[in-house]
Design an enzyme around this catalytic site. Structure first.
Site, PDB file in Angstrom:
ATOM      1  N   GLU A 141     -14.842   8.528  40.981  1.00  0.00           N
ATOM      2  CA  GLU A 141     -15.684  10.453  41.594  1.00  0.00           C
ATOM      3  C   GLU A 141     -16.265  10.616  41.816  1.00  0.00           C
ATOM      4  O   GLU A 141     -16.792  12.004  42.100  1.00  0.00           O
ATOM      5  CB  GLU A 141     -14.691  11.161  39.885  1.00  0.00           C
ATOM      6  CG  GLU A 141     -14.338  12.617  39.901  1.00  0.00           C
ATOM      7  CD  GLU A 141     -13.602  12.987  38.689  1.00  0.00           C
ATOM      8  OE1 GLU A 141     -12.802  13.965  38.812  1.00  0.00           O
ATOM      9  OE2 GLU A 141     -14.551  12.852  37.485  1.00  0.00           O
ATOM     10  N   GLY A 223      -1.025   5.357  27.931  1.00  0.00           N
ATOM     11  CA  GLY A 223      -0.824   6.614  27.096  1.00  0.00           C
ATOM     12  C   GLY A 223      -0.684   6.661  25.747  1.00  0.00           C
ATOM     13  O   GLY A 223      -1.074   5.672  24.802  1.00  0.00           O
ATOM     14  N   ASP A 253     -10.948   9.112  29.500  1.00  0.00           N
ATOM     15  CA  ASP A 253     -11.962   8.832  28.933  1.00  0.00           C
ATOM     16  C   ASP A 253     -12.897   8.832  28.139  1.00  0.00           C
ATOM     17  O   ASP A 253     -13.545   7.701  27.415  1.00  0.00           O
ATOM     18  CB  ASP A 253     -13.150  10.358  30.024  1.00  0.00           C
ATOM     19  CG  ASP A 253     -12.119  11.066  30.931  1.00  0.00           C
ATOM     20  OD1 ASP A 253     -12.298   9.523  31.992  1.00  0.00           O
ATOM     21  OD2 ASP A 253     -12.280  11.876  31.894  1.00  0.00           O
TER      22      ASP A 253
HETATM   23  P1  ADP Z   1      -5.425   8.444  31.171  1.00  0.00           P
HETATM   24  O1  ADP Z   1      -5.498   9.979  30.730  1.00  0.00           O
HETATM   25  O2  ADP Z   1      -6.447   8.181  32.061  1.00  0.00           O
HETATM   26  O3  ADP Z   1      -3.748   8.611  31.955  1.00  0.00           O
HETATM   27  P2  ADP Z   1      -3.786   7.540  29.012  1.00  0.00           P
HETATM   28  O4  ADP Z   1      -2.997   8.460  29.352  1.00  0.00           O
HETATM   29  O5  ADP Z   1      -3.155   6.002  29.407  1.00  0.00           O
HETATM   30  O6  ADP Z   1      -5.114   8.131  30.081  1.00  0.00           O
HETATM   31  O7  ADP Z   1      -4.619   6.700  28.393  1.00  0.00           O
HETATM   32  C1  ADP Z   1      -5.763   6.568  27.519  1.00  0.00           C
HETATM   33  C2  ADP Z   1      -5.940   6.736  26.584  1.00  0.00           C
HETATM   34  O8  ADP Z   1      -5.778   7.117  25.249  1.00  0.00           O
HETATM   35  C3  ADP Z   1      -4.408   5.043  26.337  1.00  0.00           C
HETATM   36  O9  ADP Z   1      -4.422   3.969  26.471  1.00  0.00           O
HETATM   37  C4  ADP Z   1      -4.412   5.828  24.747  1.00  0.00           C
HETATM   38  O10 ADP Z   1      -5.217   4.601  23.557  1.00  0.00           O
HETATM   39  C5  ADP Z   1      -4.593   7.133  24.371  1.00  0.00           C
HETATM   40  N1  ADP Z   1      -3.723   7.888  24.369  1.00  0.00           N
HETATM   41  C6  ADP Z   1      -3.318   8.695  25.438  1.00  0.00           C
HETATM   42  N2  ADP Z   1      -2.313   9.623  24.817  1.00  0.00           N
HETATM   43  C7  ADP Z   1      -1.982   9.385  24.003  1.00  0.00           C
HETATM   44  C8  ADP Z   1      -1.279   9.573  22.617  1.00  0.00           C
HETATM   45  N3  ADP Z   1       0.004  10.950  23.003  1.00  0.00           N
HETATM   46  N4  ADP Z   1      -1.115   8.625  21.633  1.00  0.00           N
HETATM   47  C9  ADP Z   1      -1.619   8.730  21.088  1.00  0.00           C
HETATM   48  N5  ADP Z   1      -2.624   8.016  21.717  1.00  0.00           N
HETATM   49  C10 ADP Z   1      -2.247   8.259  23.160  1.00  0.00           C
END
Ligand code: ADP
Length: 309
Positions: A141, A223, A253
Protein backbone atom coordinates in the site's frame (compact mmCIF):
# COMPACT_ATOMS: atom_id res chain seq x y z
CA UNK A 1 9.92 -8.43 23.23
CA UNK A 2 10.86 -8.66 19.54
CA UNK A 3 11.14 -5.69 17.21
CA UNK A 4 9.44 -5.23 13.84
CA UNK A 5 10.24 -2.51 11.34
CA UNK A 6 8.80 -1.68 7.93
CA UNK A 7 7.36 0.86 5.57
CA UNK A 8 3.58 1.05 5.73
CA UNK A 9 0.46 2.99 4.87
CA UNK A 10 -1.24 5.39 7.29
CA UNK A 11 -4.81 5.88 6.13
CA UNK A 12 -7.82 7.28 7.98
CA UNK A 13 -10.97 5.17 7.63
CA UNK A 14 -14.03 7.38 7.14
CA UNK A 15 -17.05 5.12 7.37
CA UNK A 16 -20.66 6.10 6.74
CA UNK A 17 -23.47 3.68 7.55
CA UNK A 18 -26.62 3.74 5.44
CA UNK A 19 -29.76 1.63 4.86
CA UNK A 20 -29.11 1.50 1.13
CA UNK A 21 -26.31 2.49 -1.23
CA UNK A 22 -27.18 5.52 -3.38
CA UNK A 23 -27.14 5.02 -7.15
CA UNK A 24 -25.25 7.58 -9.28
CA UNK A 25 -26.84 11.00 -8.80
CA UNK A 26 -28.84 9.93 -5.74
CA UNK A 27 -28.35 11.28 -2.21
CA UNK A 28 -28.94 8.62 0.44
CA UNK A 29 -29.33 9.38 4.12
CA UNK A 30 -26.74 7.86 6.42
CA UNK A 31 -26.87 7.12 10.13
CA UNK A 32 -23.39 7.37 11.59
CA UNK A 33 -20.05 8.73 10.40
CA UNK A 34 -16.94 7.26 12.03
CA UNK A 35 -13.31 8.34 11.70
CA UNK A 36 -10.72 5.73 12.66
CA UNK A 37 -6.99 5.12 12.26
CA UNK A 38 -6.38 2.61 9.46
CA UNK A 39 -4.14 1.67 6.53
CA UNK A 40 -2.78 -1.85 6.13
CA UNK A 41 0.70 -0.86 7.30
CA UNK A 42 -0.47 0.99 10.37
CA UNK A 43 -3.06 -1.66 11.22
CA UNK A 44 -0.49 -4.45 11.07
CA UNK A 45 1.96 -2.49 13.21
CA UNK A 46 -0.83 -1.79 15.72
CA UNK A 47 -1.76 -5.48 15.77
CA UNK A 48 1.90 -6.45 16.29
CA UNK A 49 2.28 -3.88 19.06
CA UNK A 50 -0.85 -5.08 20.89
CA UNK A 51 0.31 -8.68 20.41
CA UNK A 52 3.49 -7.86 22.32
CA UNK A 53 6.11 -6.62 19.83
CA UNK A 54 7.88 -3.29 19.48
CA UNK A 55 6.60 -1.95 16.14
CA UNK A 56 8.37 0.76 14.13
CA UNK A 57 6.56 2.11 11.07
CA UNK A 58 8.09 4.22 8.31
CA UNK A 59 5.44 6.32 6.59
CA UNK A 60 3.99 9.69 5.73
CA UNK A 61 0.90 11.70 6.62
CA UNK A 62 -0.31 15.12 5.50
CA UNK A 63 -0.30 18.27 7.62
CA UNK A 64 -4.02 18.11 8.24
CA UNK A 65 -6.61 16.88 10.71
CA UNK A 66 -6.47 13.33 9.44
CA UNK A 67 -2.70 13.33 9.94
CA UNK A 68 -3.25 14.55 13.50
CA UNK A 69 -5.73 11.72 14.05
CA UNK A 70 -3.12 9.16 12.93
CA UNK A 71 -0.40 10.68 15.13
CA UNK A 72 -2.80 10.76 18.11
CA UNK A 73 -3.33 7.02 17.57
CA UNK A 74 0.43 6.40 17.85
CA UNK A 75 0.57 8.48 21.05
CA UNK A 76 -2.37 6.70 22.66
CA UNK A 77 -0.99 3.26 21.75
CA UNK A 78 2.49 4.18 22.99
CA UNK A 79 4.03 3.43 19.58
CA UNK A 80 6.86 5.43 18.07
CA UNK A 81 6.03 7.97 15.33
CA UNK A 82 9.70 8.86 14.87
CA UNK A 83 9.72 7.76 11.22
CA UNK A 84 6.32 9.18 10.23
CA UNK A 85 7.10 12.22 8.08
CA UNK A 86 4.80 15.15 7.41
CA UNK A 87 4.20 15.63 3.70
CA UNK A 88 4.73 19.12 2.31
CA UNK A 89 2.40 18.53 -0.65
CA UNK A 90 -0.09 15.75 -0.09
CA UNK A 91 -2.98 15.12 2.24
CA UNK A 92 -3.17 12.18 4.62
CA UNK A 93 -4.33 8.96 2.97
CA UNK A 94 -8.01 8.21 3.43
CA UNK A 95 -10.48 5.41 2.83
CA UNK A 96 -14.06 6.47 2.13
CA UNK A 97 -16.08 3.49 3.28
CA UNK A 98 -19.82 3.13 2.69
CA UNK A 99 -21.47 0.37 4.69
CA UNK A 100 -24.99 -0.85 3.86
CA UNK A 101 -26.24 -1.89 7.29
CA UNK A 102 -28.84 -4.46 6.17
CA UNK A 103 -26.62 -6.44 3.79
CA UNK A 104 -23.34 -5.70 5.59
CA UNK A 105 -21.77 -4.99 2.18
CA UNK A 106 -19.28 -2.17 1.74
CA UNK A 107 -17.85 0.01 -1.01
CA UNK A 108 -14.48 1.65 -0.50
CA UNK A 109 -12.53 4.39 -2.28
CA UNK A 110 -8.91 4.70 -1.18
CA UNK A 111 -7.02 7.94 -1.69
CA UNK A 112 -3.38 7.07 -0.95
CA UNK A 113 -2.36 10.74 -0.58
CA UNK A 114 0.94 11.06 1.30
CA UNK A 115 1.38 7.24 1.42
CA UNK A 116 2.10 7.20 -2.31
CA UNK A 117 5.08 9.55 -2.00
CA UNK A 118 7.10 7.55 0.55
CA UNK A 119 10.58 7.17 -0.89
CA UNK A 120 13.45 4.71 -0.65
CA UNK A 121 15.32 7.52 1.14
CA UNK A 122 12.66 7.58 3.88
CA UNK A 123 13.40 3.90 4.43
CA UNK A 124 17.19 4.37 4.36
CA UNK A 125 16.93 7.03 7.08
CA UNK A 126 15.65 4.30 9.39
CA UNK A 127 18.48 1.86 8.57
CA UNK A 128 19.62 1.60 12.20
CA UNK A 129 16.19 0.13 13.02
CA UNK A 130 16.72 -2.59 10.41
CA UNK A 131 20.07 -3.43 11.97
CA UNK A 132 18.47 -3.90 15.40
CA UNK A 133 15.12 -5.49 14.46
CA UNK A 134 14.00 -9.13 14.44
CA UNK A 135 11.69 -8.99 11.39
CA UNK A 136 10.91 -6.63 8.49
CA UNK A 137 7.24 -6.38 7.47
CA UNK A 138 5.61 -4.61 4.49
CA UNK A 139 2.47 -4.65 2.38
CA UNK A 140 1.78 -3.19 -1.09
CA UNK A 141 0.00 0.00 0.00
CA UNK A 142 3.06 2.29 -0.35
CA UNK A 143 5.44 2.94 -3.26
CA UNK A 144 7.23 -0.05 -4.80
CA UNK A 145 10.55 1.81 -4.41
CA UNK A 146 10.09 2.01 -0.63
CA UNK A 147 9.09 -1.66 -0.42
CA UNK A 148 12.09 -2.81 -2.47
CA UNK A 149 14.36 -0.77 -0.21
CA UNK A 150 12.92 -2.54 2.85
CA UNK A 151 13.69 -5.82 1.19
CA UNK A 152 17.23 -4.74 0.36
CA UNK A 153 17.90 -3.60 3.94
CA UNK A 154 16.39 -6.81 5.34
CA UNK A 155 18.83 -8.78 3.18
CA UNK A 156 21.77 -6.54 4.05
CA UNK A 157 21.17 -6.95 7.79
CA UNK A 158 20.17 -10.64 7.43
CA UNK A 159 16.69 -10.14 8.88
CA UNK A 160 13.66 -12.20 7.86
CA UNK A 161 11.28 -10.39 5.52
CA UNK A 162 7.49 -10.82 5.65
CA UNK A 163 5.46 -9.52 2.72
CA UNK A 164 1.69 -9.25 2.91
CA UNK A 165 1.03 -8.81 -0.84
CA UNK A 166 -2.05 -6.60 -0.42
CA UNK A 167 -3.74 -4.85 -2.09
CA UNK A 168 -2.73 -7.03 -5.03
CA UNK A 169 -0.91 -5.44 -7.95
CA UNK A 170 1.92 -6.37 -10.30
CA UNK A 171 5.28 -6.40 -8.51
CA UNK A 172 8.89 -6.94 -9.63
CA UNK A 173 9.49 -10.76 -9.63
CA UNK A 174 12.50 -10.36 -7.35
CA UNK A 175 10.19 -9.19 -4.56
CA UNK A 176 9.03 -12.80 -4.06
CA UNK A 177 12.28 -14.59 -4.77
CA UNK A 178 14.05 -15.46 -1.52
CA UNK A 179 11.34 -13.78 0.60
CA UNK A 180 10.92 -15.58 3.90
CA UNK A 181 7.17 -15.16 4.44
CA UNK A 182 4.43 -14.27 1.94
CA UNK A 183 0.88 -14.08 3.30
CA UNK A 184 -1.83 -13.52 0.65
CA UNK A 185 -5.55 -14.04 1.26
CA UNK A 186 -7.49 -16.24 -1.19
CA UNK A 187 -8.03 -13.49 -3.79
CA UNK A 188 -4.44 -12.28 -3.62
CA UNK A 189 -3.12 -15.86 -3.88
CA UNK A 190 -5.18 -16.34 -7.05
CA UNK A 191 -3.94 -13.04 -8.50
CA UNK A 192 -0.28 -13.94 -7.99
CA UNK A 193 -0.49 -17.62 -8.99
CA UNK A 194 -3.48 -17.85 -11.33
CA UNK A 195 -4.78 -20.73 -9.16
CA UNK A 196 -8.26 -20.33 -7.61
CA UNK A 197 -8.21 -21.00 -3.86
CA UNK A 198 -11.55 -22.59 -2.96
CA UNK A 199 -10.45 -25.55 -0.82
CA UNK A 200 -7.39 -27.22 0.67
CA UNK A 201 -6.19 -28.54 -2.70
CA UNK A 202 -6.44 -25.07 -4.24
CA UNK A 203 -4.58 -23.54 -1.31
CA UNK A 204 -1.88 -26.23 -1.51
CA UNK A 205 -1.45 -25.68 -5.26
CA UNK A 206 -1.27 -21.88 -4.87
CA UNK A 207 1.22 -22.24 -2.00
CA UNK A 208 3.35 -24.58 -4.16
CA UNK A 209 3.32 -21.97 -6.94
CA UNK A 210 4.51 -19.29 -4.50
CA UNK A 211 7.29 -21.59 -3.24
CA UNK A 212 8.31 -22.13 -6.88
CA UNK A 213 8.74 -18.37 -7.20
CA UNK A 214 11.29 -18.50 -4.40
CA UNK A 215 9.12 -17.85 -1.33
CA UNK A 216 10.33 -19.82 1.71
CA UNK A 217 7.10 -19.96 3.75
CA UNK A 218 3.72 -19.54 2.04
CA UNK A 219 0.80 -18.62 4.31
CA UNK A 220 -2.62 -18.35 2.66
CA UNK A 221 -5.37 -16.90 4.84
CA UNK A 222 -8.81 -18.35 4.18
CA UNK A 223 -11.17 -15.98 6.03
CA UNK A 224 -13.51 -17.89 8.36
CA UNK A 225 -11.95 -21.14 7.09
CA UNK A 226 -8.66 -20.26 8.77
CA UNK A 227 -5.22 -20.58 7.23
CA UNK A 228 -3.07 -22.87 5.08
CA UNK A 229 0.72 -23.04 5.44
CA UNK A 230 3.44 -24.74 3.44
CA UNK A 231 7.22 -24.59 3.26
CA UNK A 232 7.46 -27.41 0.71
CA UNK A 233 8.10 -30.08 3.37
CA UNK A 234 5.41 -29.41 5.89
CA UNK A 235 1.77 -28.45 5.34
CA UNK A 236 -0.52 -27.12 8.07
CA UNK A 237 -4.25 -26.37 7.72
CA UNK A 238 -5.83 -24.65 10.70
CA UNK A 239 -9.61 -24.20 10.57
CA UNK A 240 -10.89 -20.76 11.60
CA UNK A 241 -11.55 -20.11 15.28
CA UNK A 242 -15.31 -19.99 15.92
CA UNK A 243 -16.40 -16.46 16.83
CA UNK A 244 -19.43 -14.20 16.38
CA UNK A 245 -18.05 -12.01 13.59
CA UNK A 246 -19.56 -8.52 13.27
CA UNK A 247 -16.98 -6.83 10.98
CA UNK A 248 -14.28 -8.73 9.10
CA UNK A 249 -12.43 -5.66 7.76
CA UNK A 250 -8.88 -5.68 9.04
CA UNK A 251 -8.88 -9.42 9.89
CA UNK A 252 -5.92 -9.96 7.55
CA UNK A 253 -4.09 -7.08 9.25
CA UNK A 254 -4.72 -8.56 12.70
CA UNK A 255 -3.46 -11.94 11.44
CA UNK A 256 -0.30 -10.50 9.86
CA UNK A 257 0.61 -8.25 12.79
CA UNK A 258 0.17 -11.08 15.28
CA UNK A 259 2.09 -13.54 13.06
CA UNK A 260 4.92 -11.01 12.82
CA UNK A 261 4.97 -10.57 16.61
CA UNK A 262 4.97 -14.35 17.13
CA UNK A 263 7.83 -14.84 14.67
CA UNK A 264 10.01 -12.29 16.50
CA UNK A 265 9.53 -14.43 19.61
CA UNK A 266 10.84 -17.46 17.68
CA UNK A 267 7.58 -19.31 18.36
CA UNK A 268 7.32 -22.72 16.70
CA UNK A 269 5.59 -22.28 13.30
CA UNK A 270 2.34 -24.09 14.15
CA UNK A 271 2.04 -22.15 17.43
CA UNK A 272 2.73 -18.86 15.62
CA UNK A 273 -0.01 -19.68 13.09
CA UNK A 274 -2.44 -20.50 15.90
CA UNK A 275 -1.55 -17.22 17.63
CA UNK A 276 -2.26 -15.33 14.38
CA UNK A 277 -5.43 -17.34 13.67
CA UNK A 278 -6.76 -16.30 17.10
CA UNK A 279 -5.86 -12.63 16.48
CA UNK A 280 -7.60 -12.60 13.08
CA UNK A 281 -10.74 -14.16 14.54
CA UNK A 282 -10.85 -11.88 17.58
CA UNK A 283 -10.55 -8.76 15.38
CA UNK A 284 -13.79 -9.70 13.59
CA UNK A 285 -15.76 -9.52 16.83
CA UNK A 286 -15.36 -5.71 16.95
CA UNK A 287 -16.01 -2.85 14.53
CA UNK A 288 -13.25 -0.88 12.82
CA UNK A 289 -9.69 -1.86 11.93
CA UNK A 290 -6.88 -0.64 14.23
CA UNK A 291 -9.23 -0.21 17.23
CA UNK A 292 -10.42 -3.81 16.73
CA UNK A 293 -6.95 -5.36 17.13
CA UNK A 294 -6.85 -7.78 20.08
CA UNK A 295 -4.47 -7.48 23.00
CA UNK A 296 -1.85 -10.10 23.84
CA UNK A 297 -3.92 -11.19 26.86
CA UNK A 298 -6.96 -11.77 24.62
CA UNK A 299 -4.91 -13.77 22.11
CA UNK A 300 -3.37 -15.91 24.87
CA UNK A 301 -6.85 -16.61 26.31
CA UNK A 302 -8.07 -17.65 22.84
CA UNK A 303 -5.02 -19.94 22.41
CA UNK A 304 -5.83 -21.65 25.68
CA UNK A 305 -9.54 -22.02 24.95
CA UNK A 306 -9.13 -23.30 21.38
CA UNK A 307 -5.81 -25.13 21.36
CA UNK A 308 -5.11 -25.83 25.03
CA UNK A 309 -1.77 -23.95 24.87
P1 ADP B 1 -8.26 -10.43 4.60
O1 ADP B 1 -8.88 -9.64 5.72
O2 ADP B 1 -6.90 -9.94 4.20
O3 ADP B 1 -9.17 -10.65 3.43
P2 ADP B 1 -8.90 -13.10 5.58
O4 ADP B 1 -10.33 -12.75 5.31
O5 ADP B 1 -8.34 -14.32 4.93
O6 ADP B 1 -7.95 -11.87 5.22
O7 ADP B 1 -8.74 -13.21 7.17
C1 ADP B 1 -7.48 -13.28 7.78
C2 ADP B 1 -7.53 -14.21 8.98
O8 ADP B 1 -8.49 -13.71 9.94
C3 ADP B 1 -7.98 -15.62 8.66
O9 ADP B 1 -6.89 -16.43 8.26
C4 ADP B 1 -8.56 -16.06 10.01
O10 ADP B 1 -7.49 -16.38 10.89
C5 ADP B 1 -9.22 -14.77 10.52
N1 ADP B 1 -10.63 -14.62 10.15
C6 ADP B 1 -11.17 -13.85 9.17
N2 ADP B 1 -12.50 -13.93 9.13
C7 ADP B 1 -12.86 -14.77 10.14
C8 ADP B 1 -14.11 -15.28 10.65
N3 ADP B 1 -15.28 -14.92 10.12
N4 ADP B 1 -14.06 -16.15 11.69
C9 ADP B 1 -12.88 -16.54 12.23
N5 ADP B 1 -11.68 -16.09 11.81
C10 ADP B 1 -11.66 -15.22 10.78
Amino acid sequence: MGKIVGVGSLIVDIAAFTDHFPVAGETALGKTLRFGPGGKGSNQMTAAHRAGAEAVIIGRVGQDRLGELMLAHYRSEGMTAKYIKLSAENETGSALIEVETGSGQNRIIIVKGACAEITADDVREAESEFASCDLVVTQLETSIGSIMECRRLAEKHRKPFLLNPAPFQEVPPELFSGTDWVTPNETEAEFFTGIPVRDRDGAAAAAAALLKRGVKHAVITLGKNGVFYSDGNREILLPGVKVDAVDTTGAGDAFNGALAAALTEKMEIETALKFANCAGALSTTRHGTAPAMPTRAEILRCLKENYGI
